[in-house]
Design a protein around this motif. Sequence first.
Motif, mmCIF file in Angstrom:
data_model
loop_
_atom_site.group_PDB
_atom_site.id
_atom_site.type_symbol
_atom_site.label_atom_id
_atom_site.label_comp_id
_atom_site.label_asym_id
_atom_site.label_seq_id
_atom_site.Cartn_x
_atom_site.Cartn_y
_atom_site.Cartn_z
ATOM 1 N N LEU A 114 17.661 18.304 -49.730
ATOM 2 C CA LEU A 114 16.665 18.884 -48.826
ATOM 3 C C LEU A 114 16.169 17.859 -47.805
ATOM 4 O O LEU A 114 15.926 16.696 -48.132
ATOM 5 C CB LEU A 114 15.477 19.428 -49.617
ATOM 6 C CG LEU A 114 15.705 20.696 -50.435
ATOM 7 C CD1 LEU A 114 14.479 21.011 -51.274
ATOM 8 C CD2 LEU A 114 16.048 21.868 -49.525
ATOM 9 N N SER A 115 16.007 18.303 -46.570
ATOM 10 C CA SER A 115 15.455 17.435 -45.533
ATOM 11 C C SER A 115 13.966 17.178 -45.817
ATOM 12 O O SER A 115 13.284 18.035 -46.395
ATOM 13 C CB SER A 115 15.613 18.086 -44.164
ATOM 14 O OG SER A 115 16.984 18.277 -43.861
ATOM 15 N N PRO A 116 13.448 16.008 -45.424
ATOM 16 C CA PRO A 116 12.032 15.697 -45.672
ATOM 17 C C PRO A 116 11.089 16.736 -45.078
ATOM 18 O O PRO A 116 10.024 17.015 -45.619
ATOM 19 C CB PRO A 116 11.852 14.332 -44.999
ATOM 20 C CG PRO A 116 13.226 13.737 -44.972
ATOM 21 C CD PRO A 116 14.153 14.892 -44.779
ATOM 22 N N SER A 117 11.484 17.312 -43.948
ATOM 23 C CA SER A 117 10.700 18.374 -43.328
ATOM 24 C C SER A 117 11.650 19.298 -42.590
ATOM 25 O O SER A 117 12.774 18.915 -42.259
ATOM 26 C CB SER A 117 9.653 17.804 -42.357
ATOM 27 O OG SER A 117 10.295 17.110 -41.300
ATOM 28 N N PHE A 118 11.185 20.513 -42.338
ATOM 29 C CA PHE A 118 12.007 21.472 -41.602
ATOM 30 C C PHE A 118 11.223 21.861 -40.357
ATOM 31 O O PHE A 118 10.265 22.624 -40.421
ATOM 32 C CB PHE A 118 12.319 22.706 -42.464
ATOM 33 C CG PHE A 118 13.520 23.472 -41.987
ATOM 34 C CD1 PHE A 118 14.729 23.360 -42.645
ATOM 35 C CD2 PHE A 118 13.452 24.287 -40.859
ATOM 36 C CE1 PHE A 118 15.854 24.055 -42.207
ATOM 37 C CE2 PHE A 118 14.558 24.976 -40.407
ATOM 38 C CZ PHE A 118 15.771 24.854 -41.086
ATOM 39 N N ARG A 119 11.621 21.310 -39.234
ATOM 40 C CA ARG A 119 10.881 21.507 -37.992
ATOM 41 C C ARG A 119 10.971 22.950 -37.517
ATOM 42 O O ARG A 119 11.898 23.682 -37.844
ATOM 43 C CB ARG A 119 11.432 20.580 -36.901
ATOM 44 C CG ARG A 119 12.871 20.856 -36.537
ATOM 45 C CD ARG A 119 13.412 19.901 -35.479
ATOM 46 N NE ARG A 119 12.913 20.234 -34.147
ATOM 47 C CZ ARG A 119 13.333 19.630 -33.029
ATOM 48 N NH1 ARG A 119 14.241 18.663 -33.099
ATOM 49 N NH2 ARG A 119 12.849 19.978 -31.864
ATOM 50 N N THR B 157 4.975 28.426 -38.410
ATOM 51 C CA THR B 157 5.834 27.563 -37.599
ATOM 52 C C THR B 157 7.307 27.915 -37.745
ATOM 53 O O THR B 157 8.083 27.815 -36.790
ATOM 54 C CB THR B 157 5.628 26.081 -37.985
ATOM 55 O OG1 THR B 157 4.269 25.724 -37.765
ATOM 56 C CG2 THR B 157 6.526 25.171 -37.165
ATOM 57 N N ASN B 158 7.691 28.359 -38.921
ATOM 58 C CA ASN B 158 9.101 28.647 -39.203
ATOM 59 C C ASN B 158 9.432 30.131 -39.209
ATOM 60 O O ASN B 158 10.531 30.517 -39.601
ATOM 61 C CB ASN B 158 9.502 28.024 -40.534
ATOM 62 C CG ASN B 158 9.365 26.517 -40.534
ATOM 63 O OD1 ASN B 158 8.440 25.981 -41.137
ATOM 64 N ND2 ASN B 158 10.253 25.826 -39.846
ATOM 65 N N GLY B 159 8.474 30.983 -38.762
ATOM 66 C CA GLY B 159 8.835 32.381 -38.558
ATOM 67 C C GLY B 159 8.139 33.422 -39.396
ATOM 68 O O GLY B 159 8.607 34.556 -39.454
ATOM 69 N N ALA B 160 7.026 33.078 -40.087
ATOM 70 C CA ALA B 160 6.338 34.047 -40.936
ATOM 71 C C ALA B 160 6.001 35.329 -40.158
ATOM 72 O O ALA B 160 5.759 35.281 -38.952
ATOM 73 C CB ALA B 160 5.045 33.423 -41.484
#
Length: 260
Positions: free
Chosen positions: A69-74, A208-211
């Motif tokens: 997993l990436s540290p964060s998902f921009r 931020t990611n589409g909620a």
Amino acid sequence: MSNPDKPSRRVLLGAFAGAGAWLLAGCGRLGETEWFPKVLGIGESLSKSAHKLIGGRRSMAQEFTEADLSPSFRGNGNTNPDDEDYKEHAKAGFVDWQLEIDGLVEQPSKFTLTQLKAMPARTQITRHDCVEGWSAIGKWTGVPLATVLAVAKPKAEARYVVFHCADAFPGGMDGEKESYYESIDMDDAYHPQTILAYGLNGQTLPVTNGAPLRLRVERQLGYKHAKYIMRLELVENFGDIGDGKGGYWEDHGYQWYAGL
């Protein structure tokens, strides 16, 4: 014993799909030129050829482990829609939000987020590849699109699923904004890794990611992964939607098929 002179499945996929993805990665004013859409067309053709050559459209995207997993998902594109209805839903935690499904279906339907979460879920750890040049690996949880479509019962003439979204982008020369939309064909709609995601990395999907809901169509580039989904429309063609190309970015020069 393997033949060292015979290219492997992975090498072939990288060569064809990689070339297609590179050619698809146009942005800015390039889409307004006469030559760049033609170059994108070559990329689309290469991507389709790669999928046909390497296992067909039912092949699975690579899945990873939690250690990857990436540290964060921009967030990409819009990260906080300014649509008033959307703002009200977000403020209330999407308790009254509903996903609408209409168009060429036998049973037009509406689903609350609670109802979608009560359906059998799928979790997958996959890599998101953006045309802006970045990638990230995330853990997505959601309901398979096929499960939702089974309730709505697509008609025989339905060829595409169109995702109508709450966010908008600048439009033409007049500066007015255009609502974001995207589409996939029924092959991708019924693919087991195509899900309507409401969770990211074990948590509720952030705004931020589409909620509250975003598409994950794992074998295509990032701009196909529509966010802030409000409505699904099943259609036979795109003629009456946007500029008729099948998506906001497609209407502005990108190719409709963005397979990896």
